[in-house]
Design a protein around this motif. Structure first.
Motif, PDB file in Angstrom:
ATOM      1  N   GLY A 121      42.635  38.704  42.749  1.00 28.08           N
ATOM      2  CA  GLY A 121      42.712  38.209  41.377  1.00 28.08           C
ATOM      3  C   GLY A 121      43.837  38.853  40.605  1.00 28.08           C
ATOM      4  O   GLY A 121      44.510  38.203  39.800  1.00 28.08           O
ATOM      5  N   GLN A 122      44.077  40.135  40.834  1.00 28.04           N
ATOM      6  CA  GLN A 122      45.171  40.824  40.143  1.00 28.04           C
ATOM      7  C   GLN A 122      46.522  40.280  40.588  1.00 28.04           C
ATOM      8  O   GLN A 122      47.442  40.136  39.788  1.00 28.04           O
ATOM      9  CB  GLN A 122      45.074  42.330  40.373  1.00 28.04           C
ATOM     10  CG  GLN A 122      43.907  42.941  39.625  1.00 28.04           C
ATOM     11  CD  GLN A 122      43.726  44.419  39.921  1.00 28.04           C
ATOM     12  OE1 GLN A 122      44.384  44.985  40.786  1.00 28.04           O
ATOM     13  NE2 GLN A 122      42.808  45.038  39.198  1.00 28.04           N
ATOM     14  N   LYS A 123      46.635  39.930  41.866  1.00 25.07           N
ATOM     15  CA  LYS A 123      47.876  39.320  42.352  1.00 25.07           C
ATOM     16  C   LYS A 123      48.066  37.950  41.714  1.00 25.07           C
ATOM     17  O   LYS A 123      49.170  37.589  41.317  1.00 25.07           O
ATOM     18  CB  LYS A 123      47.860  39.213  43.875  1.00 25.07           C
ATOM     19  CG  LYS A 123      48.030  40.530  44.574  1.00 25.07           C
ATOM     20  CD  LYS A 123      48.233  40.320  46.052  1.00 25.07           C
ATOM     21  CE  LYS A 123      48.286  41.644  46.771  1.00 25.07           C
ATOM     22  NZ  LYS A 123      49.588  42.265  46.731  1.00 25.07           N
ATOM     23  N   LEU A 124      46.989  37.193  41.603  1.00 26.64           N
ATOM     24  CA  LEU A 124      47.049  35.881  40.968  1.00 26.64           C
ATOM     25  C   LEU A 124      47.438  36.010  39.494  1.00 26.64           C
ATOM     26  O   LEU A 124      48.269  35.248  38.994  1.00 26.64           O
ATOM     27  CB  LEU A 124      45.694  35.171  41.102  1.00 26.64           C
ATOM     28  CG  LEU A 124      45.597  33.745  40.594  1.00 26.64           C
ATOM     29  CD1 LEU A 124      46.513  32.827  41.401  1.00 26.64           C
ATOM     30  CD2 LEU A 124      44.167  33.258  40.678  1.00 26.64           C
TER      31      LEU A 124
ATOM     32  N   ILE B  57      30.242  31.485  28.566  1.00 24.49           N
ATOM     33  CA  ILE B  57      30.056  32.922  28.812  1.00 24.49           C
ATOM     34  C   ILE B  57      30.080  33.201  30.315  1.00 24.49           C
ATOM     35  O   ILE B  57      30.724  34.155  30.775  1.00 24.49           O
ATOM     36  CB  ILE B  57      28.737  33.423  28.172  1.00 24.49           C
ATOM     37  CG1 ILE B  57      28.775  33.259  26.651  1.00 24.49           C
ATOM     38  CG2 ILE B  57      28.449  34.860  28.570  1.00 24.49           C
ATOM     39  CD1 ILE B  57      29.898  33.995  25.952  1.00 24.49           C
ATOM     40  N   LEU B  58      29.410  32.364  31.097  1.00 26.30           N
ATOM     41  CA  LEU B  58      29.417  32.540  32.557  1.00 26.30           C
ATOM     42  C   LEU B  58      30.815  32.347  33.138  1.00 26.30           C
ATOM     43  O   LEU B  58      31.221  33.069  34.055  1.00 26.30           O
ATOM     44  CB  LEU B  58      28.425  31.586  33.217  1.00 26.30           C
ATOM     45  CG  LEU B  58      26.957  31.912  33.010  1.00 26.30           C
ATOM     46  CD1 LEU B  58      26.067  30.810  33.597  1.00 26.30           C
ATOM     47  CD2 LEU B  58      26.597  33.251  33.621  1.00 26.30           C
ATOM     48  N   LEU B  59      31.572  31.388  32.598  1.00 30.96           N
ATOM     49  CA  LEU B  59      32.937  31.151  33.059  1.00 30.96           C
ATOM     50  C   LEU B  59      33.824  32.358  32.756  1.00 30.96           C
ATOM     51  O   LEU B  59      34.611  32.789  33.601  1.00 30.96           O
ATOM     52  CB  LEU B  59      33.506  29.896  32.400  1.00 30.96           C
ATOM     53  CG  LEU B  59      34.903  29.484  32.824  1.00 30.96           C
ATOM     54  CD1 LEU B  59      34.935  29.143  34.308  1.00 30.96           C
ATOM     55  CD2 LEU B  59      35.354  28.278  32.001  1.00 30.96           C
ATOM     56  N   ILE B  60      33.678  32.931  31.570  1.00 28.23           N
ATOM     57  CA  ILE B  60      34.441  34.136  31.206  1.00 28.23           C
ATOM     58  C   ILE B  60      34.072  35.285  32.146  1.00 28.23           C
ATOM     59  O   ILE B  60      34.943  36.038  32.608  1.00 28.23           O
ATOM     60  CB  ILE B  60      34.201  34.510  29.730  1.00 28.23           C
ATOM     61  CG1 ILE B  60      34.843  33.458  28.823  1.00 28.23           C
ATOM     62  CG2 ILE B  60      34.747  35.904  29.425  1.00 28.23           C
ATOM     63  CD1 ILE B  60      34.457  33.579  27.368  1.00 28.23           C
ATOM     64  N   PHE B  61      32.785  35.426  32.465  1.00 27.20           N
ATOM     65  CA  PHE B  61      32.346  36.464  33.395  1.00 27.20           C
ATOM     66  C   PHE B  61      32.953  36.241  34.778  1.00 27.20           C
ATOM     67  O   PHE B  61      33.418  37.189  35.427  1.00 27.20           O
ATOM     68  CB  PHE B  61      30.818  36.487  33.477  1.00 27.20           C
ATOM     69  CG  PHE B  61      30.287  37.598  34.326  1.00 27.20           C
ATOM     70  CD1 PHE B  61      30.247  38.897  33.852  1.00 27.20           C
ATOM     71  CD2 PHE B  61      29.837  37.343  35.610  1.00 27.20           C
ATOM     72  CE1 PHE B  61      29.767  39.933  34.645  1.00 27.20           C
ATOM     73  CE2 PHE B  61      29.353  38.362  36.412  1.00 27.20           C
ATOM     74  CZ  PHE B  61      29.319  39.664  35.921  1.00 27.20           C
ATOM     75  N   LEU B  62      32.996  34.995  35.225  1.00 29.34           N
ATOM     76  CA  LEU B  62      33.586  34.654  36.526  1.00 29.34           C
ATOM     77  C   LEU B  62      35.074  35.000  36.550  1.00 29.34           C
ATOM     78  O   LEU B  62      35.569  35.571  37.528  1.00 29.34           O
ATOM     79  CB  LEU B  62      33.373  33.175  36.835  1.00 29.34           C
ATOM     80  CG  LEU B  62      33.925  32.667  38.151  1.00 29.34           C
ATOM     81  CD1 LEU B  62      33.221  33.350  39.323  1.00 29.34           C
ATOM     82  CD2 LEU B  62      33.756  31.157  38.238  1.00 29.34           C
ATOM     83  N   VAL B  63      35.784  34.685  35.477  1.00 26.42           N
ATOM     84  CA  VAL B  63      37.199  35.043  35.382  1.00 26.42           C
ATOM     85  C   VAL B  63      37.348  36.561  35.443  1.00 26.42           C
ATOM     86  O   VAL B  63      38.257  37.081  36.102  1.00 26.42           O
ATOM     87  CB  VAL B  63      37.835  34.465  34.092  1.00 26.42           C
ATOM     88  CG1 VAL B  63      39.217  35.049  33.850  1.00 26.42           C
ATOM     89  CG2 VAL B  63      37.903  32.945  34.176  1.00 26.42           C
ATOM     90  N   GLY B  64      36.450  37.285  34.790  1.00 30.92           N
ATOM     91  CA  GLY B  64      36.474  38.749  34.839  1.00 30.92           C
ATOM     92  C   GLY B  64      36.266  39.272  36.249  1.00 30.92           C
ATOM     93  O   GLY B  64      36.927  40.226  36.669  1.00 30.92           O
TER      94      GLY B  64
END
Length: 115
Positions: free
Chosen positions: A76-79, A61-68
């Motif tokens: 991040g949008q460019k990536l 859940i924390l990893l998904i939040f970090l990706v968000g």
């Protein structure tokens, strides 16, 4: 006797109508927890030498939040656009990725509309 039989049948069916959705819901929650906990749980099991239930779930859940967090800023949008450009060049992956992305977009639009 017929009235008693009909009442017993009605009460039993009423019990099924309550029990089945409850059991299915609890099963699906348990299944989802086990699925998500199983993503990173085995990594922690090897690192720590024992299993801590829920640690993989919390980490996922924390990893998904970090990706968000990464996906919602300019870098991040460019990536993400760079990654999507790569995915769009691979035939089978393109079909899967675009389909899943459209399904998620449709679900999030429905969620926004209901708020």
């Amino acid at each position: 006797m017929g009235n008693l039989k009909a009442r017993i049948k009605r009460v039993f069916i009423g019990g099924l109508a309550v029990t089945i959705p409850l059991l299915v819901t609890l099963f699906l929650i348990w299944w989802a927890f086990e699925l998500v906990d199983g993503v990173l749980g085995p990594v922690y099991d090897r690192l720590l030498g024992y299993h801590i239930p829920g640690l993989g779930f919390i980490s996922t859940i924390l990893l998904i939040f970090l990706v968000g967090l990464i996906a919602t800023n300019v870098a991040g949008q460019k990536l993400l656009s760079w990654g999507e450009a790569i995915f769009s060049r691979i035939p089978i992956i393109k079909i899967i990725y675009v389909s899943v992305k459209q399904m998620v977009a449709a679900m999030t639009l429905e969620e926004k509309a209901s708020l």
